[in-house]
Design an enzyme around this catalytic site. Structure first.
Site, PDB file in Angstrom:
ATOM      1  N   LYS A 189       0.838  -1.203   0.000  1.00  0.00           N
ATOM      2  CA  LYS A 189       0.000   0.000   0.000  1.00  0.00           C
ATOM      3  C   LYS A 189       0.875   1.256   0.000  1.00  0.00           C
ATOM      4  CE  LYS A 189      -3.585  -2.648   2.268  1.00  0.00           C
ATOM      5  NZ  LYS A 189      -4.196  -3.131   3.525  1.00  0.00           N
TER       6      LYS A 189
ATOM      7  N   GLN B 219      -4.075  -1.559   9.780  1.00  0.00           N
ATOM      8  CA  GLN B 219      -3.952  -2.906   9.203  1.00  0.00           C
ATOM      9  C   GLN B 219      -4.481  -3.949  10.200  1.00  0.00           C
ATOM     10  OE1 GLN B 219      -2.882  -3.610   5.977  1.00  0.00           O
ATOM     11  NE2 GLN B 219      -3.637  -5.659   6.474  1.00  0.00           N
TER      12      GLN B 219
ATOM     13  N   ASP C 111     -10.815   2.589   4.355  1.00  0.00           N
ATOM     14  CA  ASP C 111     -10.994   1.135   4.313  1.00  0.00           C
ATOM     15  C   ASP C 111     -12.485   0.777   4.309  1.00  0.00           C
ATOM     16  OD1 ASP C 111      -9.272  -0.943   3.983  1.00  0.00           O
ATOM     17  OD2 ASP C 111      -8.666  -1.106   6.084  1.00  0.00           O
TER      18      ASP C 111
END
Ligand code: NAD
Length: 270
Positions: A22, A66, A89
């Site tokens: 990412k 994450q 997200d």
């Protein structure tokens, strides 16, 4: 300039490789990007404080924590603490609710399901009225992709079935799928004979089944397998995604797209 922070707690090798991918993409795109590494034993309170700092930071438009987080941290509490306008997200309950309602309400689609929809649509596979079978009901893949594809909207409007561990006759459900999306995390779960000839198969599974030495770097790397036996399935399916290299890169792409959206929204452009 779009700003993205990825927060990594601990050093789980899979998570390290995901955040690295990412961050590399964000750098390539000339985003303002930050990798925030925190120790495995960070307290929940400290992590909440860090999120709050980024919530207030005008240079940061997207915050990604994450997952998974260590057991002593309540994942829900952490996701709920992210400003919904910076939740690139798409896991905050407000964004999950907006996705469920559909239409213009949906601000940030979660990245993996959003990438799956783009893969299907951009391959020219008809979605309207299609029989879609999703194997897996997780909050990050199964439930959101089912919700996206059942909306009355372009690139959606399908008839969706969600299969899971209590499903009777998984093979039977898979066999009638025009679009089969497998996100179970079980290597080789879907047998080639369960695939309808010509079907579009999206293999979301990423299973670490061993290790090998990379020819490029000479370093040890994980051997990855999907939930579908690619070599056998590609002879039957009309379209199929490889593992690695299919859904994974699209997940990163959609994260970048959400970050651009967040930056535009913060700048009052959209
Ligand atoms: P999860 O473990 O949270 O959920 C798996 C789901 O599959 C569960 O709902 C379970 O009911 C179902 N399932 C498991 N075994 C089954 C079986 N035998 N029959 C029917 N259903 C079964 O997993 P997840 O987070 O949704 O991830 C699924 C897979 O996708 C994992 O391999 C993960 O690594 C991968 N993944 C990949 C990406 C990517 O970007 N490529 C993103 C997210 C997840």
């Amino acid at each position: 300039m779009p700003g993205l922070v990825t927060i990594l707690v601990g050093n789980n090798p899979a998570s390290v490789s995901y955040v690295t991918g990412k961050q590399n993409t964000a750098h390539e795109l000339n985003f303002y990007s930050l990798q925030d590494n925190q120790p495995e034993d960070i307290t929940e309170q400290k992590l909440l404080e860090i999120i709050n700092t980024y919530n207030k930071d005008p240079k940061i438009h997207g915050i990604l924590v994450q997952l998974p987080l260590p057991r002593h941290i309540d994942e829900k509490k952490i996701l709920n603490a992210i400003d919904p306008d910076k939740d690139v997200d798409g896991f905050h309950p407000i964004n999950v609710g907006r996705l469920m309602i559909g239409g213009k309400e949906a601000k940030y689609l979660p990245c993996t399901p959003a990438g799956i929809q783009q893969l299907i649509v951009r391959s020219g596979v008809p979605v309207e009225g299609a029989e879609v079978v999703v194997v897996g009901r997780s909050n990050i893949v199964g439930k959101p992709i089912a919700n996206i594809l059942l909306q009355k909207a372009p690139g959606a409007n399908a008839t969706v079935t969600i299969a899971h561990t209590a499903t009777k006759d998984l093979a039977g459900h898979c066999r009638r799928a025009d679009i089969l999306i497998v996100a179970a995390g079980v290597p080789g779960l879907v047998k080639p004979e369960w695939i309808k000839p010509g079907a579009c198969v999206i293999d979301v599974g990423v299973n670490r089944v061993g290790e090998k030495i990379s020819e490029k770097t000479g370093k040890k790397i994980a051997i990855l397998r999907g939930d579908v036996d690619f070599d056998a399935a590609k002879e039957i399916a009309g379209f199929i995604t490889p593992v690695p290299g299919g859904v994974g890169p699209m997940t990163i792409t959609m994260l970048m797209a959400n970050t651009v959206k967040a930056a535009k929204s913060a700048a009052g452009i959209e």
